[in-house]
Design an enzyme around this catalytic site. Sequence first.
Site, PDB file in Angstrom:
ATOM      1  N   GLY A   1       0.918  -1.275  -0.115  1.00  0.00           N
ATOM      2  CA  GLY A   1       0.049  -0.117   0.022  1.00  0.00           C
ATOM      3  C   GLY A   1       0.820   1.318   0.090  1.00  0.00           C
ATOM      4  O   GLY A   1       2.007   1.105  -0.022  1.00  0.00           O
ATOM      5  N   LYS A   2       0.200   2.440   0.268  1.00  0.00           N
ATOM      6  CA  LYS A   2       0.766   3.756   0.063  1.00  0.00           C
ATOM      7  C   LYS A   2       1.926   3.700   1.116  1.00  0.00           C
ATOM      8  O   LYS A   2       2.734   4.338   0.915  1.00  0.00           O
ATOM      9  CB  LYS A   2      -0.266   4.770   0.483  1.00  0.00           C
ATOM     10  CG  LYS A   2       0.017   5.981  -0.422  1.00  0.00           C
ATOM     11  CD  LYS A   2      -1.067   7.094  -0.128  1.00  0.00           C
ATOM     12  CE  LYS A   2      -2.707   6.872  -0.488  1.00  0.00           C
ATOM     13  NZ  LYS A   2      -3.403   7.837   0.054  1.00  0.00           N
ATOM     14  N   ARG A   3       1.702   3.168   2.242  1.00  0.00           N
ATOM     15  CA  ARG A   3       2.620   3.035   3.330  1.00  0.00           C
ATOM     16  C   ARG A   3       3.886   2.737   3.016  1.00  0.00           C
ATOM     17  O   ARG A   3       4.917   3.255   3.517  1.00  0.00           O
ATOM     18  CB  ARG A   3       1.950   1.958   4.627  1.00  0.00           C
ATOM     19  CG  ARG A   3       2.471   2.355   5.730  1.00  0.00           C
ATOM     20  CD  ARG A   3       2.159   1.582   6.880  1.00  0.00           C
ATOM     21  NE  ARG A   3       2.879   1.675   8.026  1.00  0.00           N
ATOM     22  CZ  ARG A   3       2.793   2.675   8.849  1.00  0.00           C
ATOM     23  NH1 ARG A   3       1.751   3.421   8.799  1.00  0.00           N
ATOM     24  NH2 ARG A   3       3.619   2.546   9.946  1.00  0.00           N
ATOM     25  N   ASP A   4       4.077   1.925   1.942  1.00  0.00           N
ATOM     26  CA  ASP A   4       5.230   1.430   1.491  1.00  0.00           C
ATOM     27  C   ASP A   4       6.229   2.610   0.804  1.00  0.00           C
ATOM     28  O   ASP A   4       7.513   2.675   1.097  1.00  0.00           O
ATOM     29  CB  ASP A   4       5.227   0.432   0.432  1.00  0.00           C
ATOM     30  CG  ASP A   4       4.591  -0.746   0.994  1.00  0.00           C
ATOM     31  OD1 ASP A   4       4.271  -1.088   2.089  1.00  0.00           O
ATOM     32  OD2 ASP A   4       4.151  -1.579   0.101  1.00  0.00           O
ATOM     33  N   LYS A   5       5.642   3.628   0.312  1.00  0.00           N
ATOM     34  CA  LYS A   5       6.405   4.760  -0.050  1.00  0.00           C
ATOM     35  C   LYS A   5       6.848   5.636   1.141  1.00  0.00           C
ATOM     36  O   LYS A   5       7.989   5.979   0.933  1.00  0.00           O
ATOM     37  CB  LYS A   5       5.324   5.756  -0.933  1.00  0.00           C
ATOM     38  CG  LYS A   5       4.988   5.026  -2.339  1.00  0.00           C
ATOM     39  CD  LYS A   5       4.082   5.945  -3.093  1.00  0.00           C
ATOM     40  CE  LYS A   5       3.575   5.166  -4.521  1.00  0.00           C
ATOM     41  NZ  LYS A   5       2.991   6.135  -5.582  1.00  0.00           N
TER      42      LYS A   5
END
Length: 579
Positions: free
Chosen positions: A277-281
Site C-alpha cells: 500500500g501507500k505506506r510502502d512509499k
Amino acid sequence: MADFPAAAESHGIEPEKPIRGNAVTSSALRVRFAPSPTGYLHVGGARTALFNWLLARQCGGTFILRIEDTDQSRHVAGAEQKILDDLRWLGLQWDEGPEVGGDCGPYFQSQRLDLYRQHVQRLLEEGNAYYAWDTPQELEAMRAEARKGQGPAKYRRPDPLPTIAQGLAAQQEGRAVVVRFAMPPGDIVVQDHIRGEVRVPQEELEDFVILKSDGWPTYHLACVVDDERMGITLVCRGQDHLSNTPKHVGLQRALGFRTPEYAHLPLIFNMSGSKMGKRDKHTAVHEAVTLKMRNAGWTTASVAESAGVDVETAGRWFGDKKGGRKPEFQVLEMDALRRLADAAGAVLPEIDVHDFRASGYLPEGLSNFLNLLGWSAGDDREQMTRDEAVTAFSVERIIKSNAKFDREKLLALNTQWVAAVSSDRLLAAFRDWAQVSGSAMADLDDATAARVLELCRGFRTFRDVESKAGALFVTDDRLVYDPGAVRKVLEKGEGRGYTMLAAVLPLLESADPWSAAELEARVTRFCEEQGAKLGDVAQPLRVALTGGTVSPAIFETLELAGRPRTLARVRRCLQRKGG
Ligand code: GLU
C-alpha cells in the site's frame, strides 16, 4: 426473497426484477468496478477491475464503472480523472459509467444523494433504521466497557429506539445526528464464489451508520442502493470488503432487494508478507531520511524544508523513536513526499498503476501480471494476450490464499512483452511513457524515437531506455557528468581521454555524410594510425555525449545525436578540462 415492499412506490423508488441463476456465466451478467477517488488507481484496484472486465467480456455481460465519492473527507481533487485515464491505459474500457453514460446513471455517487436519502427515509419509516446522536465520549465509553469485557464489542442498540420526532428534535438542537441501520436478527450466510459459505454470527453484527451527520450516505448504504439500481448480478471485489458483505446483505433484505452473487478476491501482499500500500512509499522515504539524519546532519527542519511543510508536520511525519511517538504518515501529502524523496535520494516503490506507467512498463505486461495475481490458467502458461485471458479466465480458478506481488516476475513478463509487441505498438507505448514521465525524449519525432528503441533492443522497461539513451536528448545545461566516469575515462593517465577527444574532434567536424558508417570508418582509421584501441576513443566520446559510460553502440549514438549536438558536447567537455 422478500417481495419488494409496496412502500417503495410511495417514495418514488421503482422496484426491479430480481436476476437469478449463476450470474458468472450469464450474458445478463452485470459487474462493476467501484473505486473511491482517494488517489491514483492502486494495483489491487486495477486487478479487481481487470477480473470484472474479463468476466464481462467472457460472457457478453456488462462492465460498469461507478465512482464512489461520498466520503468528502477522503476525496482527492482530480483523482477520478486519473483513475479513468489509468483504466483506459490498461485497456479496461467500461460499458457504462462516467464519460460513456448508460441507463443507470449518473455514475458518480455524489450525484445520487436524493436517491440515497429516499431509501434512508424508507428504512426510518419502516422501523429498520433509527436516528442516533451519541457523542464521541459516549461511543468511546461503550468501547471501553467492551474492552473490559463488560459488554458486547459493538454498538449497543438503545431500548426503546428513539422516534423519528426525537431524532429531528435532536437535530434541531444542533446535535450531530446520524442514522443507524437496525441489523435484523439472525446469522448472515453469504455464498461466495471463492470463499464458499461465509457465516457471520448475529453477535458480530451491529447497527452501523448509513447516513452521516452531514447528510451524506455512508459507503454501505450507497453501495447497496446502487448495486440494486444498476442491476449488478455479481459483486467481485477485494477480500478486504468481505466484512462489509453481511452488512450489505442485511440492508438488501430490509430494502427488499435481491442479493447479488459475491466473489471476494485474495489480498495482494509484498514478497516480505506485508500489505502492499501507500505506506510502502512513506517507509522507503522514512528510511532514507533516517540515514540522512544519522550521516548528513539532517534535522526535522531539513525534512520540513525539503518537503515544503511546516516543522510540526515534519515532526509528526517522522515521529520520535526515543519519545515513543510513532510516525504519522498520513500527515504528508503525496507531492510533499515526492519532494522529500528527491531530496533524500529515496526511490519510491511502485504501488499505483500510474507508478508502473511512469516507470515504463507496458500495459500488456502489467495487465498480464495482474491477471496472475490470485489466478492461473491451470497449465504452465503465463504470458497471455488479453483475448487468451478472456477465454481462459474462470472464477473457479481464483485462489483463496493471499497473492504475492513478485516484482522480478513482473519485470520478466514485461521484458517478454516488449519483445512480443509490434514496433508500432511499442512506439505508441513509448510516446505515452515519455509524456507521463516527463522524459526529454517526449519531443522526439517518430523516426528518431523508433531508432532509439531499436538501438536499445533487449530493454526491460522504458526506464532502461531512459538510462541508456535519455541523456542524449536533455538540453546541454542539464547534462550531468558522472564524476567516477570523468575520472576513469577522461582524467586518468594524465588526461589521456581528453587528449583523444581533442585529437578526434577535427575528424568529426569534417565527417560527411554524418552517418554511423562514415564515423566508424574515420575513427577506425584514426585508431589504427595512433595504435589505439577503439575503446580508447569510444569511451571518452560516450562520457562527452551522455555524461556516463553507458549508451547504445557508439557510432549509432553519434548519428542519433546528430552533428551539432555531438560537436557541441565534445567541445563543452574539452572546456570542462580547462575549467
Ligand atoms: N469504493 C470501494 C473501494 O474503493 C469499493 C467497494 C466495493 O467494491 O463494494 O474500496
